[in-house]
Write a protein that holds these residues in place. Structure first.
Motif, PDB file in Angstrom:
ATOM      1  N   MET A   1     109.075  32.811   4.341  1.00 41.88           N
ATOM      2  CA  MET A   1     108.080  33.861   4.544  1.00 41.88           C
ATOM      3  C   MET A   1     107.048  33.351   5.539  1.00 41.88           C
ATOM      4  O   MET A   1     106.582  32.219   5.433  1.00 41.88           O
ATOM      5  N   LEU A   2     106.718  34.209   6.493  1.00 43.99           N
ATOM      6  CA  LEU A   2     105.712  33.867   7.493  1.00 43.99           C
ATOM      7  C   LEU A   2     104.586  34.886   7.426  1.00 43.99           C
ATOM      8  O   LEU A   2     104.837  36.086   7.286  1.00 43.99           O
ATOM      9  N   ASP A   3     103.358  34.414   7.567  1.00 40.89           N
ATOM     10  CA  ASP A   3     102.213  35.329   7.576  1.00 40.89           C
ATOM     11  C   ASP A   3     102.044  35.924   8.967  1.00 40.89           C
ATOM     12  O   ASP A   3     102.849  35.679   9.875  1.00 40.89           O
TER      13      ASP A   3
ATOM     14  N   THR B   1      99.721  41.489   0.852  1.00 44.11           N
ATOM     15  CA  THR B   1      99.751  40.394   1.814  1.00 44.11           C
ATOM     16  C   THR B   1     100.941  40.612   2.740  1.00 44.11           C
ATOM     17  O   THR B   1     102.083  40.590   2.284  1.00 44.11           O
ATOM     18  N   PRO B   2     100.710  40.850   4.031  1.00 39.81           N
ATOM     19  CA  PRO B   2     101.836  41.080   4.933  1.00 39.81           C
ATOM     20  C   PRO B   2     102.582  39.783   5.232  1.00 39.81           C
ATOM     21  O   PRO B   2     101.961  38.775   5.565  1.00 39.81           O
ATOM     22  N   VAL B   3     103.895  39.800   5.059  1.00 37.17           N
ATOM     23  CA  VAL B   3     104.721  38.641   5.389  1.00 37.17           C
ATOM     24  C   VAL B   3     106.007  39.112   6.061  1.00 37.17           C
ATOM     25  O   VAL B   3     106.469  40.231   5.837  1.00 37.17           O
ATOM     26  N   ARG B   4     106.552  38.251   6.883  1.00 39.66           N
ATOM     27  CA  ARG B   4     107.879  38.467   7.472  1.00 39.66           C
ATOM     28  C   ARG B   4     108.853  37.662   6.616  1.00 39.66           C
ATOM     29  O   ARG B   4     108.628  36.473   6.380  1.00 39.66           O
ATOM     30  N   ILE B   5     109.929  38.311   6.163  1.00 39.03           N
ATOM     31  CA  ILE B   5     110.877  37.681   5.255  1.00 39.03           C
ATOM     32  C   ILE B   5     112.157  37.331   6.003  1.00 39.03           C
ATOM     33  O   ILE B   5     112.728  38.165   6.692  1.00 39.03           O
TER      34      ILE B   5
END
Length: 85
Positions: free
Chosen positions: A22-24, A37-41
Motif C-alpha cells: 500500500m502506498l499513500d 485514508t487514500p492508498v494505492r493497493i
C-alpha cells in the motif's frame, strides 16, 4: 474493522487479490490504512477494479474471493448480453 492491512484479501467487483503493498498519496509505503485514508493497493490477481467498485474484505481467503469475483464477472456478462437481445 475499518483498517486495511497488508495481507488482507479483497474483492472489488470482478477483481480480487491480497494486499501486497500500500502506498499513500506521496508514494510512501504504508502498513495500515484507516478509514478515509487514500492508498494505492498492489496485489490484484486477475485485473484491476473499475472506478467506483465497492471493495469488500474476504475473511476466508483467496479461493473464496476468486469465486465471488467470478460470480460478479458472470453477472456483468449477463447484463451486457441483455443489452443486445
Amino acid at each position: 474493522r475499518g483498517t486495511l492491512k497488508k495481507g488482507t484479501v479483497l474483492v472489488a467487483g470482478s477483481a480480487y487479490g491480497r494486499v501486497k503493498l500500500m502506498l499513500d498519496e506521496f508514494g510512501k509505503n504504508v502498513l495500515k490504512a484507516g478509514p478515509s485514508t487514500p492508498v494505492r493497493i498492489a496485489g490484484w490477481k486477475n485485473k484491476l477494479p473499475n472506478p467506483g467498485d465497492i471493495i469488500f474484505e474476504v475473511v476466508d481467503g483467496e479461493s473464496l474471493a476468486q469465486k465471488i469475483a467470478a460470480e460478479y464477472s458472470e453477472r456483468d456478462m449477463l447484463k451486457e448480453a441483455e443489452k443486445y437481445k
